[in-house]
Each structure stands twice: as C-alpha cells, then as structure tokens.
Design a protein around this motif. Structure first.
Motif, PDB file in Angstrom:
ATOM      1  N   MET A  92       0.807  -1.167   0.091  1.00  0.00           N
ATOM      2  CA  MET A  92      -0.022  -0.085   0.000  1.00  0.00           C
ATOM      3  C   MET A  92       0.912   1.253   0.102  1.00  0.00           C
ATOM      4  O   MET A  92       2.001   1.390   0.574  1.00  0.00           O
ATOM      5  N   LEU A  93       0.339   2.286  -0.429  1.00  0.00           N
ATOM      6  CA  LEU A  93       0.925   3.634  -0.435  1.00  0.00           C
ATOM      7  C   LEU A  93      -0.116   4.565  -0.318  1.00  0.00           C
ATOM      8  O   LEU A  93      -1.313   4.559  -0.976  1.00  0.00           O
ATOM      9  N   ALA A  94      -0.042   5.387   0.838  1.00  0.00           N
ATOM     10  CA  ALA A  94      -1.111   6.423   1.251  1.00  0.00           C
ATOM     11  C   ALA A  94      -0.402   7.762   1.304  1.00  0.00           C
ATOM     12  O   ALA A  94       0.579   7.962   1.702  1.00  0.00           O
ATOM     13  N   HIS A  95      -1.083   8.768   0.772  1.00  0.00           N
ATOM     14  CA  HIS A  95      -0.678  10.081   0.636  1.00  0.00           C
ATOM     15  C   HIS A  95      -1.672  10.989   1.577  1.00  0.00           C
ATOM     16  O   HIS A  95      -2.637  10.855   1.696  1.00  0.00           O
ATOM     17  N   SER A  96      -1.003  11.807   2.288  1.00  0.00           N
ATOM     18  CA  SER A  96      -1.351  12.850   3.186  1.00  0.00           C
ATOM     19  C   SER A  96      -2.361  12.404   4.103  1.00  0.00           C
ATOM     20  O   SER A  96      -2.181  11.504   4.913  1.00  0.00           O
ATOM     21  N   ALA A  97      -3.609  12.889   3.972  1.00  0.00           N
ATOM     22  CA  ALA A  97      -4.613  12.265   5.193  1.00  0.00           C
ATOM     23  C   ALA A  97      -4.950  10.773   4.759  1.00  0.00           C
ATOM     24  O   ALA A  97      -5.457  10.384   5.720  1.00  0.00           O
ATOM     25  N   GLY A  98      -4.768  10.187   3.435  1.00  0.00           N
ATOM     26  CA  GLY A  98      -4.820   8.972   3.355  1.00  0.00           C
ATOM     27  C   GLY A  98      -4.005   8.017   4.287  1.00  0.00           C
ATOM     28  O   GLY A  98      -4.251   6.781   4.541  1.00  0.00           O
ATOM     29  N   GLY A  99      -2.990   8.475   4.806  1.00  0.00           N
ATOM     30  CA  GLY A  99      -1.897   7.982   5.774  1.00  0.00           C
ATOM     31  C   GLY A  99      -2.689   7.760   6.961  1.00  0.00           C
ATOM     32  O   GLY A  99      -2.420   6.559   7.513  1.00  0.00           O
ATOM     33  N   SER A 100      -3.604   8.348   7.393  1.00  0.00           N
ATOM     34  CA  SER A 100      -4.181   7.832   8.730  1.00  0.00           C
ATOM     35  C   SER A 100      -5.102   6.648   8.290  1.00  0.00           C
ATOM     36  O   SER A 100      -5.209   5.742   9.331  1.00  0.00           O
ATOM     37  N   THR A 122      -0.006  12.800   7.106  1.00  0.00           N
ATOM     38  CA  THR A 122      -0.508  13.560   8.248  1.00  0.00           C
ATOM     39  C   THR A 122      -0.836  12.680   9.402  1.00  0.00           C
ATOM     40  O   THR A 122      -1.773  12.112   9.037  1.00  0.00           O
ATOM     41  N   PRO A 123      -0.159  12.509  10.423  1.00  0.00           N
ATOM     42  CA  PRO A 123      -0.466  11.386  11.341  1.00  0.00           C
ATOM     43  C   PRO A 123      -1.531  11.810  12.304  1.00  0.00           C
ATOM     44  O   PRO A 123      -1.384  11.450  13.730  1.00  0.00           O
TER      45      PRO A 123
END
Length: 277
Positions: A92-100, A122-123
């Motif tokens: 998986m790769l997650a960007h910005s708000a998708g990181g949460s 953004t955590p």
C-alpha cells in the motif's frame, strides 16, 4: 475501471495504471478523488497502481449514511478492495490524509499489509497533527520567492485562525510553484468532496493510543517519506511517525513539498520503487 461494493452496498471504484504486481494507493485531501495522484511521477512503470476513489469521490458512489465518511469507517472499504483484488496481503501507498486511513487499516488488519509507504502523511490517527508552528517554520525560508510577500501574511492569518483559506498561499504546499503545480492546485476544489472532508476526522474517528499500540506490533516494512520543505508533516513529524513502527525508515526528499512526485518525479519514483522492489 473496476467497480465493486462496500459492505454497506455503496458502489466503489478504483483506477488501474500500469501493469505488474498491484500497489494499492489511498488518496488524501481528505476526500479528494484519486485523479490528482496521476501516475505518481511514473511509478506505474514499476507497479500496477490501484487508485481507490473513496466513497463520495471520483467515480465512487455516495453512501446512504454520510457518517461512513469518517476515517475509521472507511477501513471497511479498503478491506473490500483487498477482497475484490483477491490478495492475501497487499502493498500500500498512502498520501497525506490517506496516511491515517492506512494506519488504521494496518492496525486492524496487520496480517493483510505487506509493505506500506506513507507519503507526506499527516499522522492524525496517531494524535499528532501538523502544527501552525511547523508550517510557518517551513514557510519562512522561502522568503526569496516572488509570491512570498503576498502569500505569507495570508498563510499566517489562516493558521492563526484570523483569516480564511486563501489560494494565494497554495505555493507553500509545493516545492516548485510552476505551471504543473498551478494546474494541479487548480483542480483541487473540483476533485474534493468538502462535505465528506468535514466528516473524515469527526469525533470518534481516531483512538491514538490504541493505534500506536497496535502499530508497535506491526511486522510490515514501512517507508515514511517527507518533503524537505513541507510543513505538514514536517520531516521531524515524519520521523516521529516512523518511530511508531518496528520496521520503518524515514527519508526526506530534498526540496519537495506536500506533493513530492510533482517536484522531482525521478527522485520520487526511484526511491519509492526501490522500497517496493
């Protein structure tokens, strides 16, 4: 464009770019259609990108219950995508708000995550938002740029709660404010579901202590990538995020802002593809 159903029956869509082993990509915004990710600077030459449109964005349908826009409830949609793809485990790769969202998924389904890249993530799920101080500290060194004099006072007012969001300070989110960045920023409003974004982090979305505890047991290999001139998250906050995981590394892309694949596609693609190889 593959179509599948969430557990509550909401119609979900994902977009495939490239060929090869699937790499599931979770967009940020929050709640911005995955189209803004493009091919992630050419990453589709190395993996097949499976770009999920979160419910209510892009080609995905609107849910019957708007409460399902909350980040923790979107975890079920990510699991539905895994089942649709027929993967035992997924990278998986997650960007910005998708990181949460990715962190909540990894906490709930640790056995389903192979490798995870958190790109300028953004955590919020860890209880650590980017602060106004982080963003201003990142902004001040850019005083020599031609747009700074107009942008910085508006940025400072917005962060201080005395001004509204103003497109004039969008350059601070990019390492290079060129035609590519301007076109990318110009599409944001049309690509974002603002009502859903307001609910993404609604009360109850995050349990930071529980999430940090769960991720401390994760066996996934994790790459946390920060932009060198990004203030949200700053490189220091990205390193703090990486420290939560037992098997994580943090890298900082020089001169990059919040969308590092735009600032230096070659650097970004080389580093991220090496992690997933």
């Amino acid at each position: 464009m593959p179509i599948f159903s969430a557990p509550d029956g909401t119609r979900l869509a994902c977009h495939l770019r490239g060929e090869g082993e699937p790499l599931v990509v979770l967009p940020g915004g929050p709640m911005r259609a995955s189209a803004y990710l493009g091919n992630l600077g050419g990453l589709d030459a190395h993996r097949q990108l499976v770009l999920l449109d979160l419910r209510g964005t892009g080609e995905s349908g609107l849910p019957a219950d708007p409460g399902t826009y909350r980040c923790d409830r979107l975890v079920d949609d990510v699991e539905a995508l895994r089942l649709h793809l027929g993967l035992e485990r997924m990278d998986m790769l997650a960007h910005s708000a998708g990181g949460s969202l990715a962190m909540l998924y990894a906490a709930r389904y640790p056995e389903r995550v192979g490798r995870l890249a958190l790109v300028t993530a953004t955590p919020w799920a860890l209880g650590w938002p980017a602060t106004a101080g982080d963003r201003l500290t990142a902004a001040r060194p850019r005083a020599s740029e031609p747009w700074f004099a107009e942008a910085f006072p508006a940025f400072e007012a917005w962060l201080g709660g005395t001004g509204a969001f103003d497109p004039v300070f969008l350059p601070f989110f990019h390492g290079r404010w060129d035609d590519t960045a301007r076109a990318h920023a110009g599409r944001e409003e049309a690509e974002t579901n603002d009502d859903a974004a307001d609910l993404y982090g609604a009360e109850g979305a995050y349990d930071p202590d529980a999430t940090r505890s769960a991720l401390a047991q994760s066996q996934a290999s994790v790459l946390v990538l920060a932009g060198g001139v990004d203030g949200g998250p700053s490189p220091a906050l990205a390193r703090r995020t990486a420290d939560v995981f037992p098997k994580a590394e943090c890298v900082v892309q020089p001169g990059a802002g919040h969308y590092p694949w735009l600032d230096d596609p070659e650097w970004f693609t080389r580093r991220v593809s090496a992690f997933f190889s």
